[in-house]
Design a protein around this motif. Structure first.
Motif, short mmCIF file in Angstrom:
data_model
loop_
_atom_site.label_atom_id
_atom_site.label_comp_id
_atom_site.label_asym_id
_atom_site.label_seq_id
_atom_site.Cartn_x
_atom_site.Cartn_y
_atom_site.Cartn_z
N PRO A 40 1.06 -0.84 0.07
CA PRO A 40 -0.16 0.57 0.23
C PRO A 40 0.92 1.22 0.26
N PRO A 41 0.29 2.35 -0.59
CA PRO A 41 1.03 3.17 -0.68
C PRO A 41 1.30 4.45 1.09
N GLU A 42 2.07 4.81 0.90
CA GLU A 42 2.24 5.12 2.71
C GLU A 42 1.27 6.56 3.10
N PRO A 43 0.72 6.41 4.43
CA PRO A 43 0.10 7.07 4.48
C PRO A 43 0.34 9.07 4.84
N PHE A 44 1.44 8.76 5.52
CA PHE A 44 2.10 10.38 5.15
C PHE A 44 3.38 9.61 4.80
N ARG A 45 3.69 11.03 4.26
CA ARG A 45 5.21 10.46 3.82
C ARG A 45 6.52 10.72 4.61
N GLY A 46 7.72 9.29 4.83
CA GLY A 46 8.21 9.06 5.21
C GLY A 46 8.41 7.57 6.32
N PHE A 47 6.31 7.69 6.51
CA PHE A 47 6.37 6.36 7.24
C PHE A 47 7.51 5.75 6.12
N TYR A 48 7.15 4.59 5.96
CA TYR A 48 8.02 3.29 5.46
C TYR A 48 9.28 4.03 5.71
N GLY A 49 10.02 5.34 5.58
CA GLY A 49 11.57 5.40 6.48
C GLY A 49 11.58 5.19 8.04
N LYS A 50 10.05 5.32 8.71
CA LYS A 50 10.36 4.81 9.90
C LYS A 50 10.22 3.80 10.39
N ILE A 51 9.44 2.87 8.97
CA ILE A 51 9.46 1.28 9.20
C ILE A 51 10.71 0.92 9.15
N VAL A 52 11.25 1.13 8.56
CA VAL A 52 12.45 0.43 8.49
C VAL A 52 13.43 0.60 9.88
N GLN A 53 13.98 2.31 9.90
CA GLN A 53 14.09 2.49 11.31
C GLN A 53 13.87 1.78 12.54
N CYS A 54 12.45 1.37 12.32
CA CYS A 54 12.09 0.45 13.46
C CYS A 54 12.84 -1.01 13.20
N MET A 55 12.45 -1.66 12.15
CA MET A 55 12.75 -3.48 11.67
C MET A 55 14.02 -3.69 12.27
N TRP A 56 14.93 -2.46 11.87
CA TRP A 56 15.76 -3.22 12.56
C TRP A 56 16.59 -3.23 13.69
N LYS A 57 15.52 -2.76 14.93
CA LYS A 57 15.55 -3.02 16.12
C LYS A 57 15.18 -4.15 17.06
#
Length: 129
Positions: A40-57
């Motif tokens: 799906p498209p990002e609900p807001f700009r930068g959302f998937y970037g934040k997800i990537v940061q979270c997933m590494w943790k």
């Protein structure tokens, strides 16, 4: 920018695959929950970037435990994964649940995903590991 637009959703899909412990060489496996789903498209700009940061943790094994617990409350999240969940924090916890509920197949479970991911997070914090 077009390249990044493709890479970030692909990394989210990779995370979700990892969380489910799915062999990425077998993407045509009809048993994976997102088989045939469009990222799906990002609900807001930068959302998937934040997800990537979270997933590494978050350890992928822990993602699998959380996914199982969301859809089957009789399963559990072990102490190691609770520590990992507590470490990622409430914002990452909410965003990861939100990312899953954006897939068309999971939209009808959005409320359930949100409620249970909050419960899992609170339970892990209460353990004070």
């Amino acid at each position: 920018m077009a390249r990044l637009t493709y890479v970030i959703p692909t990394m989210v899909a990779f995370f979700l695959c990892s969380a489910m412990a799915v062999d990425l060489r077998n993407l045509n496996d009809k048993t994976v929950p997102w088989y045939g789903q469009v990222i799906p498209p990002e609900p807001f700009r930068g959302f998937y970037g934040k997800i990537v940061q979270c997933m590494w943790k978050l350890d992928p094994i822990c993602g699998k435990q959380v996914y199982a617990r969301i859809f089957n409350p009789s399963t559990s999240v072990d102490d190691y994964c609770c520590r990992s969940i507590a470490t990622i924090g409430v914002t990452c916890n909410r965003y990861l649940g939100w990312a899953l509920s954006l897939f068309e197949k999971f939209k009808r479970y959005a409320g359930l995903i949100d409620r249970r991911s909050k419960i899992i997070f609170i339970d892990c914090i209460k353990r004070k590991l």
